[in-house]
Scaffold this active site. Sequence first.
Site, PDB file in Angstrom:
ATOM      1  N   GLU A   1      48.495   2.878  21.051  1.00  0.00           N
ATOM      2  CA  GLU A   1      47.177   3.372  20.680  1.00  0.00           C
ATOM      3  C   GLU A   1      47.271   4.851  20.308  1.00  0.00           C
ATOM      4  OE1 GLU A   1      44.048   2.171  23.396  1.00  0.00           O
ATOM      5  OE2 GLU A   1      45.008   0.211  23.594  1.00  0.00           O
TER       6      GLU A   1
ATOM      7  N   GLU B   1      53.220  -7.548  19.506  1.00  0.00           N
ATOM      8  CA  GLU B   1      52.846  -6.306  18.837  1.00  0.00           C
ATOM      9  C   GLU B   1      53.356  -5.110  19.642  1.00  0.00           C
ATOM     10  OE1 GLU B   1      51.659  -5.770  15.764  1.00  0.00           O
ATOM     11  OE2 GLU B   1      52.302  -3.822  16.479  1.00  0.00           O
TER      12      GLU B   1
ATOM     13  N   LYS C   1      59.015  -8.377  24.641  1.00  0.00           N
ATOM     14  CA  LYS C   1      57.799  -7.565  24.632  1.00  0.00           C
ATOM     15  C   LYS C   1      57.514  -7.006  26.037  1.00  0.00           C
ATOM     16  CE  LYS C   1      53.972  -5.656  23.967  1.00  0.00           C
ATOM     17  NZ  LYS C   1      53.807  -4.394  23.295  1.00  0.00           N
TER      18      LYS C   1
ATOM     19  N   CYS D   1      48.149  -1.922  29.206  1.00  0.00           N
ATOM     20  CA  CYS D   1      49.297  -2.839  29.194  1.00  0.00           C
ATOM     21  C   CYS D   1      50.456  -2.527  30.140  1.00  0.00           C
ATOM     22  CB  CYS D   1      49.816  -2.969  27.786  1.00  0.00           C
ATOM     23  SG  CYS D   1      48.587  -3.731  26.717  1.00  0.00           S
TER      24      CYS D   1
ATOM     25  N   GLY E   1      40.249 -12.577  18.292  1.00  0.00           N
ATOM     26  CA  GLY E   1      40.312 -11.357  19.108  1.00  0.00           C
ATOM     27  C   GLY E   1      40.236 -10.132  18.213  1.00  0.00           C
TER      28      GLY E   1
ATOM     29  N   ASN F   1      57.840  -2.805  27.246  1.00  0.00           N
ATOM     30  CA  ASN F   1      56.832  -2.024  27.968  1.00  0.00           C
ATOM     31  C   ASN F   1      57.340  -1.579  29.334  1.00  0.00           C
ATOM     32  OD1 ASN F   1      54.992  -1.955  25.960  1.00  0.00           O
ATOM     33  ND2 ASN F   1      53.500  -3.320  26.895  1.00  0.00           N
TER      34      ASN F   1
HETATM   35  P1  NAD Z   1      40.996  -6.285  23.776  1.00  0.00           P
HETATM   36  O1  NAD Z   1      40.396  -6.608  25.085  1.00  0.00           O
HETATM   37  O2  NAD Z   1      40.697  -4.974  23.118  1.00  0.00           O
HETATM   38  O3  NAD Z   1      40.571  -7.419  22.712  1.00  0.00           O
HETATM   39  C1  NAD Z   1      40.633  -8.787  22.965  1.00  0.00           C
HETATM   40  C2  NAD Z   1      39.421  -9.444  22.315  1.00  0.00           C
HETATM   41  O4  NAD Z   1      39.565 -10.870  22.380  1.00  0.00           O
HETATM   42  C3  NAD Z   1      38.084  -9.128  23.015  1.00  0.00           C
HETATM   43  O5  NAD Z   1      37.208  -8.505  22.091  1.00  0.00           O
HETATM   44  C4  NAD Z   1      37.563 -10.519  23.452  1.00  0.00           C
HETATM   45  O6  NAD Z   1      36.152 -10.637  23.345  1.00  0.00           O
HETATM   46  C5  NAD Z   1      38.266 -11.435  22.484  1.00  0.00           C
HETATM   47  N1  NAD Z   1      38.365 -12.839  22.934  1.00  0.00           N
HETATM   48  C6  NAD Z   1      38.855 -13.296  24.108  1.00  0.00           C
HETATM   49  N2  NAD Z   1      38.841 -14.648  24.116  1.00  0.00           N
HETATM   50  C7  NAD Z   1      38.323 -15.042  22.924  1.00  0.00           C
HETATM   51  C8  NAD Z   1      38.074 -16.311  22.335  1.00  0.00           C
HETATM   52  N3  NAD Z   1      38.383 -17.447  22.967  1.00  0.00           N
HETATM   53  N4  NAD Z   1      37.526 -16.364  21.105  1.00  0.00           N
HETATM   54  C9  NAD Z   1      37.242 -15.218  20.440  1.00  0.00           C
HETATM   55  N5  NAD Z   1      37.475 -13.979  20.939  1.00  0.00           N
HETATM   56  C10 NAD Z   1      38.018 -13.900  22.168  1.00  0.00           C
HETATM   57  O7  NAD Z   1      42.552  -6.478  23.931  1.00  0.00           O
HETATM   58  P2  NAD Z   1      43.725  -5.732  23.121  1.00  0.00           P
HETATM   59  O8  NAD Z   1      43.964  -4.377  23.675  1.00  0.00           O
HETATM   60  O9  NAD Z   1      43.487  -5.899  21.663  1.00  0.00           O
HETATM   61  O10 NAD Z   1      44.973  -6.609  23.573  1.00  0.00           O
HETATM   62  C11 NAD Z   1      45.139  -7.941  23.116  1.00  0.00           C
HETATM   63  C12 NAD Z   1      46.538  -8.422  23.483  1.00  0.00           C
HETATM   64  O11 NAD Z   1      47.501  -7.600  22.817  1.00  0.00           O
HETATM   65  C13 NAD Z   1      46.890  -8.311  24.982  1.00  0.00           C
HETATM   66  O12 NAD Z   1      47.712  -9.388  25.316  1.00  0.00           O
HETATM   67  C14 NAD Z   1      47.668  -7.014  25.074  1.00  0.00           C
HETATM   68  O13 NAD Z   1      48.583  -7.036  26.144  1.00  0.00           O
HETATM   69  C15 NAD Z   1      48.410  -7.004  23.759  1.00  0.00           C
HETATM   70  N6  NAD Z   1      48.749  -5.675  23.252  1.00  0.00           N
HETATM   71  C16 NAD Z   1      47.857  -4.639  23.344  1.00  0.00           C
HETATM   72  C17 NAD Z   1      48.189  -3.406  22.795  1.00  0.00           C
HETATM   73  C18 NAD Z   1      47.238  -2.239  22.870  1.00  0.00           C
HETATM   74  O14 NAD Z   1      47.638  -1.148  22.486  1.00  0.00           O
HETATM   75  N7  NAD Z   1      46.015  -2.399  23.316  1.00  0.00           N
HETATM   76  C19 NAD Z   1      49.422  -3.220  22.137  1.00  0.00           C
HETATM   77  C20 NAD Z   1      50.292  -4.306  22.055  1.00  0.00           C
HETATM   78  C21 NAD Z   1      49.953  -5.527  22.610  1.00  0.00           C
HETATM   79  C1  UGA Z   2      52.351   1.152  24.889  1.00  0.00           C
HETATM   80  C2  UGA Z   2      53.669   1.036  24.127  1.00  0.00           C
HETATM   81  O1  UGA Z   2      54.099   2.337  23.738  1.00  0.00           O
HETATM   82  C3  UGA Z   2      53.500   0.159  22.891  1.00  0.00           C
HETATM   83  O2  UGA Z   2      54.758  -0.022  22.253  1.00  0.00           O
HETATM   84  C4  UGA Z   2      52.933  -1.189  23.315  1.00  0.00           C
HETATM   85  O3  UGA Z   2      52.712  -2.004  22.174  1.00  0.00           O
HETATM   86  C5  UGA Z   2      51.638  -0.986  24.053  1.00  0.00           C
HETATM   87  O4  UGA Z   2      51.870  -0.135  25.215  1.00  0.00           O
HETATM   88  C6  UGA Z   2      51.058  -2.262  24.606  1.00  0.00           C
HETATM   89  O5  UGA Z   2      51.732  -3.253  24.745  1.00  0.00           O
HETATM   90  O6  UGA Z   2      49.874  -2.167  24.922  1.00  0.00           O
HETATM   91  P1  UGA Z   2      50.153   2.605  24.652  1.00  0.00           P
HETATM   92  O7  UGA Z   2      49.911   2.169  26.047  1.00  0.00           O
HETATM   93  O8  UGA Z   2      49.079   2.432  23.656  1.00  0.00           O
HETATM   94  O9  UGA Z   2      51.425   1.829  24.058  1.00  0.00           O
HETATM   95  O10 UGA Z   2      50.547   4.139  24.606  1.00  0.00           O
HETATM   96  P2  UGA Z   2      51.867   4.956  25.028  1.00  0.00           P
HETATM   97  O11 UGA Z   2      52.078   6.007  24.037  1.00  0.00           O
HETATM   98  O12 UGA Z   2      53.000   4.071  25.319  1.00  0.00           O
HETATM   99  O13 UGA Z   2      51.386   5.659  26.367  1.00  0.00           O
HETATM  100  C7  UGA Z   2      51.173   4.921  27.553  1.00  0.00           C
HETATM  101  C8  UGA Z   2      50.914   5.884  28.695  1.00  0.00           C
HETATM  102  O14 UGA Z   2      52.092   6.626  28.998  1.00  0.00           O
HETATM  103  C9  UGA Z   2      49.840   6.927  28.391  1.00  0.00           C
HETATM  104  O15 UGA Z   2      49.046   7.111  29.527  1.00  0.00           O
HETATM  105  C10 UGA Z   2      50.641   8.163  28.046  1.00  0.00           C
HETATM  106  O16 UGA Z   2      49.936   9.368  28.294  1.00  0.00           O
HETATM  107  C11 UGA Z   2      51.812   8.010  28.997  1.00  0.00           C
HETATM  108  N1  UGA Z   2      53.002   8.751  28.538  1.00  0.00           N
HETATM  109  C12 UGA Z   2      53.610   8.437  27.363  1.00  0.00           C
HETATM  110  C13 UGA Z   2      53.512   9.740  29.347  1.00  0.00           C
HETATM  111  O17 UGA Z   2      52.979  10.014  30.434  1.00  0.00           O
HETATM  112  N2  UGA Z   2      54.628  10.422  28.939  1.00  0.00           N
HETATM  113  C14 UGA Z   2      55.260  10.141  27.780  1.00  0.00           C
HETATM  114  O18 UGA Z   2      56.286  10.802  27.481  1.00  0.00           O
HETATM  115  C15 UGA Z   2      54.734   9.126  26.972  1.00  0.00           C
END
Ligand code: NAD
Ligand code: UGA
Length: 480
Positions: free
Chosen positions: A177, A173, A228, A284, A13, A232
């Site tokens: 972002e 994680e 986790k 998420c 991924g 969130n």
């Molecule tokens: P994403 O969609 O950006 O990336 C996932 C990638 O996995 C894609 O590019 C997809 O093509 C690839 N993939 C799927 N199945 C596959 C396989 N079998 N083999 C190879 N590649 C494969 O997703 P993301 O935002 O990176 O999130 C990934 C996970 O992390 C989710 O569970 C999400 O909830 C969690 N997470 C995301 C964030 C965030 O800020 N985006 C933060 C913390 C946790």
């Molecule tokens: C969130 C969590 O903050 C991370 O810890 C977690 O790893 C991640 O989700 C995940 O699991 O994907 P993210 O969604 O990237 O991270 O960004 P945040 O800063 O949390 O903001 C989320 C949303 O809330 C955004 O739309 C942001 O604008 C909004 N937000 C945030 C508010 O409206 N007010 C605030 O005070 C803070």
Amino acid sequence: MTSRKINNICCIGAGYVGGPTMAVIAKYCPEIQINVVDTNKERISDWNHENLSNLPVYEPGLADIISTNRGINLHFSCEVEKHISEADMIFISVNTPTKTKGLGAGEASDLKWVELCARQVSRHSKGHTIVVEKSTLPVRTAEVIKNILDNSISKFKNEDYVAKTFDVLSNPEFLAEGSAIRDLEYPDRVLIGGDNEQAINALSEIYLNWVPENKILFTNIWSSELAKLTANAFLAQRISAINSIGALCEATGADVREVARAIGSDTRIGTKFLDSSPGFGGSCFKKDILNLVYLAKYFGLPEVANFWQGVVELNKWHQKRMSELIVKKLFGTLSGKKIIILGFAFKANTNDTRESPAIQICKDLIKEGALLHIHDPKVNASQISKDLNANQINENNEPQVLEGNFNSWTEIKNIDSSFTDADAVVILTEWDEYSSINWELASKKMRKPGWIFDARSIVNYEKLANLDLNFWRIGDGSLD
Ligand code: NAD
Ligand code: UGA
């Protein structure tokens, strides 16, 4: 303390988590070879792109690490099987979106990509492999992964069979972002859930290259998975809470910024995550809360499910409230009116638009007949078109027919020259550059009565006092 030495990592991924997380590990662990694999060829080719502004993920600080480590100990590839077979440790970092059909549709996480990974690992790994859940997963998923791994072992025995064994750890994680690299380099905590001491030590030794020991927490695997989702849910809950109070402020003459300051100075509440906004977005928060709702229902806890469902409902209502308010202020009709939208990403410093409040708000305004001119410094026009044309899903999980011409919007390349004849400007993402707009100049160009709708509280509105513009900002009851 015994542990297994890790020389080779494979991360399945190459998304918003896999890419930045592995980049930071590569930076601090030069002796480990890291292969980030993905089935999406375009994504991999973007990660390998010579021009670093073409990386598929925009994160401050990411391009610098990629330019230093790529091709040295950090590699991006579509050769999933090959790199699984070489790895001592495999991170599963694939997407886990909400299921759209079948049992649990609309709530439960779709684990089909995680399951596929487990099957690929069981098939192609060699010797002992530590499998690390990096994706956000429902509590007890590790059991499913372990089951698949253990059950496949004997099936793939052949003449060159090398005994395969596995340990499964949970290592969710917490990066956000827009600040991913900072969050990864200076984490509040690293969470490791599991029961095998050698595997736990192997993973924590990687983090110890840059994370202080007291920031590494150890729990059982189920607590780690649930922590986790809970983190969130708590964060999202704060945003729904402050946005609900913002609506009350607008109705009563209070100001949500003052209320936030007053409550945030109570150390038990704290100052963070109290910014009212057009609602939370991102891939998420909604999916993880809905997953929690599903789990609560599954385990016979409807009151718990309802409590968390309320956080999502409030967020949905709040976004609708924003678009309705704009229509009302513009005399009940947007037909033929030019509206400037500033910001399409779900938050600043990212190019990610998943679940961005801008999507729903823009669709609502287009349905009302508005002519939208949209700007975002990092989201490209084709992504905006894709989002605006994507099918909406109703409460019963059925696709909705789009009403309105969602291709009729215009991309803004230069903000200053976009204001001519605009009826309103709506600020939806808190990009730095929007706080330094020359409103005096904008006001001269806009049609009157012109409006600024500031959903992110970034405009210094005292400076607007002498301008011929109406101003609304979120949660400010002192404004008409
Ligand atoms: P994403 O969609 O950006 O990336 C996932 C990638 O996995 C894609 O590019 C997809 O093509 C690839 N993939 C799927 N199945 C596959 C396989 N079998 N083999 C190879 N590649 C494969 O997703 P993301 O935002 O990176 O999130 C990934 C996970 O992390 C989710 O569970 C999400 O909830 C969690 N997470 C995301 C964030 C965030 O800020 N985006 C933060 C913390 C946790
Ligand atoms: C969130 C969590 O903050 C991370 O810890 C977690 O790893 C991640 O989700 C995940 O699991 O994907 P993210 O969604 O990237 O991270 O960004 P945040 O800063 O949390 O903001 C989320 C949303 O809330 C955004 O739309 C942001 O604008 C909004 N937000 C945030 C508010 O409206 N007010 C605030 O005070 C803070």
